[in-house]
Write a protein that holds these residues in place. Structure first.
Motif, PDB file in Angstrom:
ATOM      1  N   LEU A 285       0.827  -1.207   0.000  1.00  0.00           N
ATOM      2  CA  LEU A 285       0.000   0.000   0.000  1.00  0.00           C
ATOM      3  C   LEU A 285       0.861   1.257   0.000  1.00  0.00           C
ATOM      4  O   LEU A 285       0.578   2.231  -0.703  1.00  0.00           O
ATOM      5  CB  LEU A 285      -0.910   0.018   1.225  1.00  0.00           C
ATOM      6  CG  LEU A 285      -2.221  -0.755   1.182  1.00  0.00           C
ATOM      7  CD1 LEU A 285      -2.947  -0.581   2.507  1.00  0.00           C
ATOM      8  CD2 LEU A 285      -3.096  -0.305   0.039  1.00  0.00           C
ATOM      9  N   GLU A 286       1.917   1.262   0.811  1.00  0.00           N
ATOM     10  CA  GLU A 286       2.793   2.432   0.879  1.00  0.00           C
ATOM     11  C   GLU A 286       3.463   2.697  -0.464  1.00  0.00           C
ATOM     12  O   GLU A 286       3.524   3.850  -0.924  1.00  0.00           O
ATOM     13  CB  GLU A 286       3.858   2.224   1.958  1.00  0.00           C
ATOM     14  CG  GLU A 286       3.315   2.278   3.380  1.00  0.00           C
ATOM     15  CD  GLU A 286       4.407   2.058   4.413  1.00  0.00           C
ATOM     16  OE1 GLU A 286       5.546   1.737   4.018  1.00  0.00           O
ATOM     17  OE2 GLU A 286       4.116   2.201   5.610  1.00  0.00           O
ATOM     18  N   LEU A 287       3.963   1.660  -1.100  1.00  0.00           N
ATOM     19  CA  LEU A 287       4.621   1.841  -2.394  1.00  0.00           C
ATOM     20  C   LEU A 287       3.617   2.308  -3.440  1.00  0.00           C
ATOM     21  O   LEU A 287       3.900   3.196  -4.242  1.00  0.00           O
ATOM     22  CB  LEU A 287       5.282   0.545  -2.844  1.00  0.00           C
ATOM     23  CG  LEU A 287       6.169   0.753  -4.077  1.00  0.00           C
ATOM     24  CD1 LEU A 287       7.602   1.053  -3.662  1.00  0.00           C
ATOM     25  CD2 LEU A 287       6.136  -0.432  -5.012  1.00  0.00           C
ATOM     26  N   ALA A 288       2.425   1.714  -3.427  1.00  0.00           N
ATOM     27  CA  ALA A 288       1.403   2.103  -4.393  1.00  0.00           C
ATOM     28  C   ALA A 288       0.980   3.553  -4.194  1.00  0.00           C
ATOM     29  O   ALA A 288       0.811   4.301  -5.169  1.00  0.00           O
ATOM     30  CB  ALA A 288       0.197   1.176  -4.259  1.00  0.00           C
ATOM     31  N   ALA A 289       0.803   3.971  -2.939  1.00  0.00           N
ATOM     32  CA  ALA A 289       0.420   5.351  -2.671  1.00  0.00           C
ATOM     33  C   ALA A 289       1.494   6.317  -3.162  1.00  0.00           C
ATOM     34  O   ALA A 289       1.185   7.395  -3.699  1.00  0.00           O
ATOM     35  CB  ALA A 289       0.169   5.541  -1.173  1.00  0.00           C
TER      36      ALA A 289
END
Length: 323
Positions: A285-289
């Motif tokens: 999620l962090e990388l995608a955000a």
């Protein structure tokens, strides 16, 4: 069997004309309104996701249709320049390439936009445009723009089931439904063979139905109970996910956006790349955000898509390969 591609994307590809910001409502009556910028760039949810994933280091192929026209040649060249395999991008001899005009807002509406699309070949794109061998050659298969592809949509459960039988994971970004019906029967057949559902907050609420009470978090839980890990893009607020048991939420990455067109598709690319790299859900999620936020640094969906290292630096995610 070994896979030839990390990712195969099924769906739409078209030129985007992005203009704005528009300081007031669109004016008819042959009024001419001036805006600060205009960009001709590659568009289509599937195409932007494919380019974002290629930028992150994945080997990517796109399957779909374009027309035998200047717009179709523009799309094919732009995808090829960005490292996306277009061998399965069919040229339709009769129908035109889709065209989209996105008008961005300013001030309080700066993150919003009006989108006008002429569907062209999308109305005719179907399962015959997806080479069977392509589905068996991918580590992951992603389908985009479900509601813009009326012939392909009902074929997706069988296509994703085939991909899964050959070891692929699967994902779906429905995008908006222009008709506002949200096809509950079709999605009931599709969600059980979808590993990851990737709507934005408004789409998640619409897909989940009235039981969510308008809450993206409640919508994610309801949708996850129907099969897929549900990952909800929530703009500057970040993103949240539900795996059927536990909710996860991450904050947004602060940026000064120039254009949010395609940010959700770049988010999809980041999430898929993180999943294939073996990152746990919160780190994915962090990388995608980070991928979604960094893509807003320039006009258009693809010009400022980040590399893996750029995204990892902003997400505080571990640098990893996508092998």
């Amino acid at each position: 069997m070994p896979h030839s591609f990390d990712l195969v994307v099924l769906g739409d590809a078209n030129p985007d004309v992005v203009v704005g910001p528009l300081s007031g409502p669109l004016a008819f009556g042959q009024r001419e309104q001036l805006v600060g910028s205009g960009t001709l760039t590659l568009g289509g949810s599937a195409a932007i996701t494919a380019c974002g994933a290629a930028r992150l280091g994945l080997s990517v192929a796109l399957a779909g249709r374009v027309g035998d026209d200047a717009a179709g040649r523009f799309v094919r060249e732009a995808l090829t320049e960005r490292g996306v395999d277009t061998s399965a991008l069919r040229t339709d001899p009769e129908l035109p390439t889709p065209l989209t005009v996105a008008v961005t807002g300013s001030g309080d509406s700066g993150a919003d936009r009006a989108i006008l699309t002429s569907p062209g070949v999308l109305a005719a794109t179907g399962s015959r445009d997806i080479p069977p061998g392509l589905l068996t050659a991918a580590r992951h298969v992603h389908a985009a723009s479900y509601f813009l592809l009326p012939q392909l949509a009902p074929a997706l459960p069988a296509l994703l089931r085939t991909a899964r039988r050959h070891g692929a994971t699967t994902s779906l970004d429905t995008n908006d439904d222009p008709a506002g019906r949200w096809d509950p029967e079709g999605l009931a057949a599709l969600l059980p063979v979808t590993d990851f559902l990737l709507p934005n907050a408004a789409e998640a609420v619409a897909l989940a139905g009235p039981g969510s009470g308008g809450s993206p978090a409640a919508a994610a839980a309801l949708l996850a109970a129907r099969g897929p890990v549900t990952v909800v893009k929530n703009g500057a607020e970040g993103a949240l996910a539900h795996d059927g048991h536990t909710p996860v939420q991450v904050r947004g990455v602060p940026v000064t956006p120039r254009d949010t067109v395609g940010a959700g598709d770049s988010f999809d690319a980041g999430f898929i790349a993180a999943h294939l790299a073996g990152l746990p859900l919160a780190a994915a999620l962090e990388l995608a955000a980070a991928c979604g936020a960094l893509s807003t640094r320039a006009h258009g969906g693809t010009p400022s898509q980040p590399t893996w290292q750029e995204a990892a630096d902003h997400a505080a995610a571990p640098a990893a390969t996508t092998d």
